[in-house]
Design a protein around this motif. Structure first.
Motif, short mmCIF file in Angstrom:
data_model
loop_
_atom_site.label_atom_id
_atom_site.label_comp_id
_atom_site.label_asym_id
_atom_site.label_seq_id
_atom_site.Cartn_x
_atom_site.Cartn_y
_atom_site.Cartn_z
N GLU A 104 -0.10 -5.42 -4.99
CA GLU A 104 -0.65 -4.11 -4.61
C GLU A 104 -2.15 -4.06 -4.86
O GLU A 104 -2.91 -3.54 -4.04
N ILE B 221 -0.29 -9.99 5.60
CA ILE B 221 -1.65 -9.68 5.16
C ILE B 221 -2.43 -10.97 4.88
O ILE B 221 -3.61 -11.06 5.18
N GLY C 194 -1.92 -6.60 7.65
CA GLY C 194 -1.04 -5.44 7.55
C GLY C 194 -0.44 -5.02 8.87
O GLY C 194 0.46 -4.20 8.90
N LEU D 290 2.34 -10.95 -0.05
CA LEU D 290 1.38 -10.54 0.97
C LEU D 290 1.47 -11.40 2.23
O LEU D 290 1.14 -10.94 3.33
N LYS E 93 -3.80 -6.27 -2.27
CA LYS E 93 -3.73 -5.61 -0.96
C LYS E 93 -4.77 -4.50 -0.86
O LYS E 93 -5.42 -4.33 0.18
#
Length: 229
Positions: free
Chosen positions: A13, A60, A76, A55, A16
């Motif tokens: 997270e 991503i 994304g 990811l 990202k």
């Protein structure tokens, strides 16, 4: 039952956010190496490694062999139509995923019965057997569980089912990573052993009603085991 965000998920997270919100790392840009990222985020290299996998699954990041890890050109934006969204509320995420499986998996398995080739059927039976053996011997079975469900989706010959499967089966990862109560773990293991086998037997017999019933019971039991119904 305690469901928590693992360190790897928390790291994913943060990374990202650095890519999508703060734009520290831009599309097409190479990330620092594993050691530098671990130092920057104050976590272990193992956590970085797992975060990168998350990811990559979320479309991503990508790995270019022999070169390094890069931000995707459209980070994304899922190429399979559905973004792998890791919600902050993992319990709600889990319930939403399982609720969708209750609706969609019976239809997917019906399509599998109708359209699976002999080779695809063999793949389903193969992964069911390996998953069952791993469960009964007490070995980790998450990857085999995922491969079993992926084989079902592939054999449906429906691209949308195939594209939905990684998103829907976040539930497998959340369950395996987050639940520590042995009784609950044992219940999930037993559920996989019994109902994967029943589903494959119905597929062999082209038993639509049985396959639908057992696929629903399989997911219903998962919801019940963690007090989501």
């Amino acid at each position: 039952m305690g469901i928590y965000i693992s360190l790897a998920e928390e790291t994913a997270e943060k990374l990202k956010n650095m890519i999508l919100a703060e734009e520290i790392y831009k599309p097409g840009e190479k990330l620092p190496n594993e050691s530098n990222l671990a130092s920057l985020l104050n976590v272990s290299r193992t956590s970085i490694r797992e975060a990168v996998k998350i990811l990559i699954a979320g479309n991503i990041l990508e790995i270019k062999r022999g070169v390094g890890t890069f931000v995707k050109e459209n980070p994304g934006l899922a190429s399979n139509l559905f973004d792998m969204i890791y919600l902050n509320d993992k319990k709600q995420d889990l319930k939403d995923s399982l609720d969708l499986r209750l609706i969609l998996e019976p239809a997917m398995i019906k399509a599998t019965i109708d359209f699976a080739t002999e080779e695809e059927l063999e793949s389903i039976f193969y992964y069911e057997k390996l998953c069952r053996e791993a469960c009964l011997s007490g070995e980790p079975y998450k990857e085999l569980d995922t491969k079993f469900h992926k084989a079902l989706a592939t054999a449906s010959h429906n691209k949308i089912f195939e594209q939905l499967t990684p998103l829907l089966h976040q539930s497998i990862t959340i369950i395996h990573n987050s639940i520590k109560d042995k009784k609950i773990i044992d219940s999930f293991t037993e559920n996989a052993v019994i109902y994967h086998k029943k589903i494959t037997e119905c597929i062999k017999e082209r038993d639509y009603a049985g396959a639908e019933l057992y696929s629903r019971i399989h997911v219903y039991n998962a919801l019940k085991n963690i007090n989501l119904i």
